[in-house]
Scaffold this motif. Structure first.
Motif, PDB file in Angstrom:
ATOM      1  N   PHE A  53       0.838  -1.203   0.000  1.00  0.00           N
ATOM      2  CA  PHE A  53       0.000   0.000   0.000  1.00  0.00           C
ATOM      3  C   PHE A  53       0.868   1.246   0.000  1.00  0.00           C
ATOM      4  CE2 PHE A  53      -4.136  -1.789   0.850  1.00  0.00           C
ATOM      5  CZ  PHE A  53      -3.900  -2.931   1.592  1.00  0.00           C
ATOM      6  N   CYS A  54       0.409   2.247  -0.741  1.00  0.00           N
ATOM      7  CA  CYS A  54       0.964   3.580  -0.587  1.00  0.00           C
ATOM      8  C   CYS A  54      -0.060   4.408   0.192  1.00  0.00           C
ATOM      9  CB  CYS A  54       1.264   4.227  -1.930  1.00  0.00           C
ATOM     10  SG  CYS A  54      -0.178   4.457  -2.992  1.00  0.00           S
ATOM     11  N   ALA A  55       0.422   5.427   0.875  1.00  0.00           N
ATOM     12  CA  ALA A  55      -0.469   6.280   1.664  1.00  0.00           C
ATOM     13  C   ALA A  55       0.130   7.674   1.730  1.00  0.00           C
ATOM     14  CB  ALA A  55      -0.652   5.720   3.068  1.00  0.00           C
ATOM     15  N   GLY A  56      -0.735   8.670   1.587  1.00  0.00           N
ATOM     16  CA  GLY A  56      -0.268  10.041   1.640  1.00  0.00           C
ATOM     17  C   GLY A  56      -1.139  10.880   2.550  1.00  0.00           C
ATOM     18  N   PRO A  57      -0.596  11.947   3.107  1.00  0.00           N
ATOM     19  CA  PRO A  57      -1.353  12.763   4.072  1.00  0.00           C
ATOM     20  C   PRO A  57      -2.390  13.654   3.401  1.00  0.00           C
ATOM     21  CG  PRO A  57       0.815  13.695   3.739  1.00  0.00           C
ATOM     22  CD  PRO A  57       0.777  12.439   2.936  1.00  0.00           C
ATOM     23  N   VAL A  58      -3.516  13.839   4.090  1.00  0.00           N
ATOM     24  CA  VAL A  58      -4.570  14.737   3.648  1.00  0.00           C
ATOM     25  C   VAL A  58      -4.305  16.105   4.243  1.00  0.00           C
ATOM     26  CG1 VAL A  58      -7.041  15.239   3.762  1.00  0.00           C
ATOM     27  CG2 VAL A  58      -6.246  12.882   3.482  1.00  0.00           C
ATOM     28  N   ASP A  59      -4.211  17.091   3.417  1.00  0.00           N
ATOM     29  CA  ASP A  59      -4.044  18.479   3.850  1.00  0.00           C
ATOM     30  C   ASP A  59      -2.896  18.587   4.847  1.00  0.00           C
ATOM     31  OD1 ASP A  59      -7.595  18.662   3.738  1.00  0.00           O
ATOM     32  OD2 ASP A  59      -6.154  19.229   2.201  1.00  0.00           O
ATOM     33  N   SER A  60      -3.103  19.376   5.886  1.00  0.00           N
ATOM     34  CA  SER A  60      -2.013  19.652   6.817  1.00  0.00           C
ATOM     35  C   SER A  60      -2.098  18.819   8.081  1.00  0.00           C
ATOM     36  CB  SER A  60      -2.020  21.129   7.200  1.00  0.00           C
ATOM     37  OG  SER A  60      -3.261  21.458   7.802  1.00  0.00           O
ATOM     38  N   ASN A  61      -3.120  17.979   8.174  1.00  0.00           N
ATOM     39  CA  ASN A  61      -3.274  17.205   9.400  1.00  0.00           C
ATOM     40  C   ASN A  61      -2.511  15.889   9.372  1.00  0.00           C
ATOM     41  OD1 ASN A  61      -4.861  18.948  10.866  1.00  0.00           O
ATOM     42  ND2 ASN A  61      -6.760  18.175   9.998  1.00  0.00           N
ATOM     43  N   TYR A  62      -1.935  15.570   8.217  1.00  0.00           N
ATOM     44  CA  TYR A  62      -1.128  14.369   8.093  1.00  0.00           C
ATOM     45  C   TYR A  62      -1.916  13.093   8.352  1.00  0.00           C
ATOM     46  CZ  TYR A  62       2.565  17.768   7.956  1.00  0.00           C
ATOM     47  OH  TYR A  62       3.337  18.836   7.615  1.00  0.00           O
ATOM     48  N   GLN A  63      -3.249  13.163   8.236  1.00  0.00           N
ATOM     49  CA  GLN A  63      -4.030  11.937   8.271  1.00  0.00           C
ATOM     50  C   GLN A  63      -3.846  11.271   6.919  1.00  0.00           C
ATOM     51  OE1 GLN A  63      -7.712  13.858   9.002  1.00  0.00           O
ATOM     52  NE2 GLN A  63      -6.761  14.926  10.711  1.00  0.00           N
ATOM     53  N   LEU A  64      -3.666   9.972   6.947  1.00  0.00           N
ATOM     54  CA  LEU A  64      -3.285   9.282   5.723  1.00  0.00           C
ATOM     55  C   LEU A  64      -4.485   8.826   4.906  1.00  0.00           C
ATOM     56  CD1 LEU A  64      -0.337   7.075   6.996  1.00  0.00           C
ATOM     57  CD2 LEU A  64      -0.214   9.229   5.745  1.00  0.00           C
ATOM     58  N   ILE A  65      -4.395   9.033   3.605  1.00  0.00           N
ATOM     59  CA  ILE A  65      -5.335   8.426   2.670  1.00  0.00           C
ATOM     60  C   ILE A  65      -4.572   7.357   1.908  1.00  0.00           C
ATOM     61  CG2 ILE A  65      -4.934  10.182   0.894  1.00  0.00           C
ATOM     62  CD1 ILE A  65      -7.904   9.802   0.098  1.00  0.00           C
ATOM     63  N   TRP A  66      -5.182   6.183   1.794  1.00  0.00           N
ATOM     64  CA  TRP A  66      -4.477   5.005   1.325  1.00  0.00           C
ATOM     65  C   TRP A  66      -4.915   4.613  -0.076  1.00  0.00           C
ATOM     66  CZ3 TRP A  66      -1.557   1.467   4.666  1.00  0.00           C
ATOM     67  CH2 TRP A  66      -1.318   1.996   5.932  1.00  0.00           C
ATOM     68  N   GLY A  67      -3.977   4.080  -0.839  1.00  0.00           N
ATOM     69  CA  GLY A  67      -4.332   3.406  -2.067  1.00  0.00           C
ATOM     70  C   GLY A  67      -4.998   2.075  -1.752  1.00  0.00           C
ATOM     71  N   ALA A  68      -5.559   1.448  -2.778  1.00  0.00           N
ATOM     72  CA  ALA A  68      -6.267   0.176  -2.581  1.00  0.00           C
ATOM     73  C   ALA A  68      -5.306  -1.006  -2.465  1.00  0.00           C
ATOM     74  CB  ALA A  68      -7.244  -0.057  -3.718  1.00  0.00           C
ATOM     75  N   GLY A  69      -4.038  -0.765  -2.762  1.00  0.00           N
ATOM     76  CA  GLY A  69      -3.044  -1.822  -2.608  1.00  0.00           C
ATOM     77  C   GLY A  69      -2.812  -2.635  -3.865  1.00  0.00           C
ATOM     78  N   THR A  70      -1.623  -3.183  -3.981  1.00  0.00           N
ATOM     79  CA  THR A  70      -1.288  -4.134  -5.042  1.00  0.00           C
ATOM     80  C   THR A  70      -0.871  -5.434  -4.374  1.00  0.00           C
ATOM     81  OG1 THR A  70      -0.552  -2.443  -6.602  1.00  0.00           O
ATOM     82  CG2 THR A  70       0.234  -4.696  -6.950  1.00  0.00           C
ATOM     83  N   LYS A  71      -1.556  -6.496  -4.731  1.00  0.00           N
ATOM     84  CA  LYS A  71      -1.269  -7.790  -4.140  1.00  0.00           C
ATOM     85  C   LYS A  71      -0.237  -8.525  -4.988  1.00  0.00           C
ATOM     86  CE  LYS A  71      -3.729 -11.705  -2.082  1.00  0.00           C
ATOM     87  NZ  LYS A  71      -5.063 -12.284  -1.821  1.00  0.00           N
ATOM     88  N   LEU A  72       0.868  -8.883  -4.359  1.00  0.00           N
ATOM     89  CA  LEU A  72       1.919  -9.649  -5.028  1.00  0.00           C
ATOM     90  C   LEU A  72       1.682 -11.130  -4.782  1.00  0.00           C
ATOM     91  CD1 LEU A  72       4.624 -10.201  -6.402  1.00  0.00           C
ATOM     92  CD2 LEU A  72       5.764  -9.605  -4.264  1.00  0.00           C
TER      93      LEU A  72
END
Lengths: 115, 111
Positions: B88-107
């Motif tokens: 999974f990748c995840a990046g922060p929303v705005d300035s609160n650094y709450q993470l929004i996640w990708g749906a993931g890639t299953k290997l």
């Protein structure tokens, strides 16, 4: 240094009931985030607590509520359970709410099944 | 709202082949994090990228952050059975650094 712990591991409830999930953060971490992870999907942010105050909320209804205690442990409460609430609930702790050290350390999760 | 898209959803490889997952954000990210979740387990932090164009390596894993800080990739060279899981990748929303996640890639390693 103890890791993040969650209880219970598994839980079965019926529709309309209420549930409380618990999380102990990693030693020294003052921030706890809660996530809901449905099967085959990425974690969805529910809310975050920083020093006992809610520090942001995702797109979840008010029947999802939480608390953080002075020792930084936390609870997630869900009222009026619905079938779609069945998921893995993850708690993650971190040091602070931003900057280069906000990597999150996850607990093992609570698997909630609503019948 | 802000979205983080991740592709592909699944990747089947023979052991020893390479694996790559891509992450794209609808907005510029201050940083991006990568996590691995083993089957039946919980997400485990791998790395955080902060700088535009940053490239970091962890043994066989190479992480890149795009110049515009809107995309990222994870490349695994010569996959092993221990690499199995969802990334999974995840990046922060705005300035609160709450993470929004990708749906993931299953290997998935082919038998």
């Amino acid at each position: 240094e103890t890791g993040v712990t969650q209880s219970p591991t598994h839980l079965i409830k019926t529709r309309g009931q209420q549930v409380t999930l618990r999380c102990s953060s990693q030693s020294g971490h003052n921030t706890v985030s809660w996530y809901q992870q449905a099967l085959g999907q990425g974690p969805q942010f529910i809310f975050q607590y920083y020093r006992e105050e809610e520090n942001g909320r995702g797109n979840f209804p008010p029947r999802f509520s939480g608390l953080q205690f002075p020792n930084y442990s936390s609870e997630l409460n869900v009222n009026a359970l619905e079938l779609d609430d069945s998921a893995l609930y993850l708690c993650a702790s971190s040091l602070g709410v931003g900057g280069p050290r906000n990597e999150q350390f996850f607990g093992p999760g609570t698997r909630l099944t609503v019948l | 709202g802000q979205q983080v898209m991740q592709i592909p959803q699944y990747q089947h490889v023979q052991e020893g082949e390479d694996f790559t997952t891509y992450c794209n954000s609808s907005t510029t990210l201050s940083n991006i994090q990568w996590y691995k979740q083993r089957p039946g387990g919980h997400p485990v932090f791998l790395i955080q990228l902060v700088k535009s164009g940053e490239v970091k390596k962890q043994k066989r894993l190479t992480f890149q952050f795009g110049e515009a800080k809107k995309n990222s990739s994870l490349h695994i060279t010569a996959t092993q059975t221990t690499d199995v899981g969802t990334y999974f990748c995840a990046g922060p929303v705005d300035s609160n650094y709450q993470l929004i996640w990708g749906a993931g890639t299953k290997l998935i390693i082919k038998p």
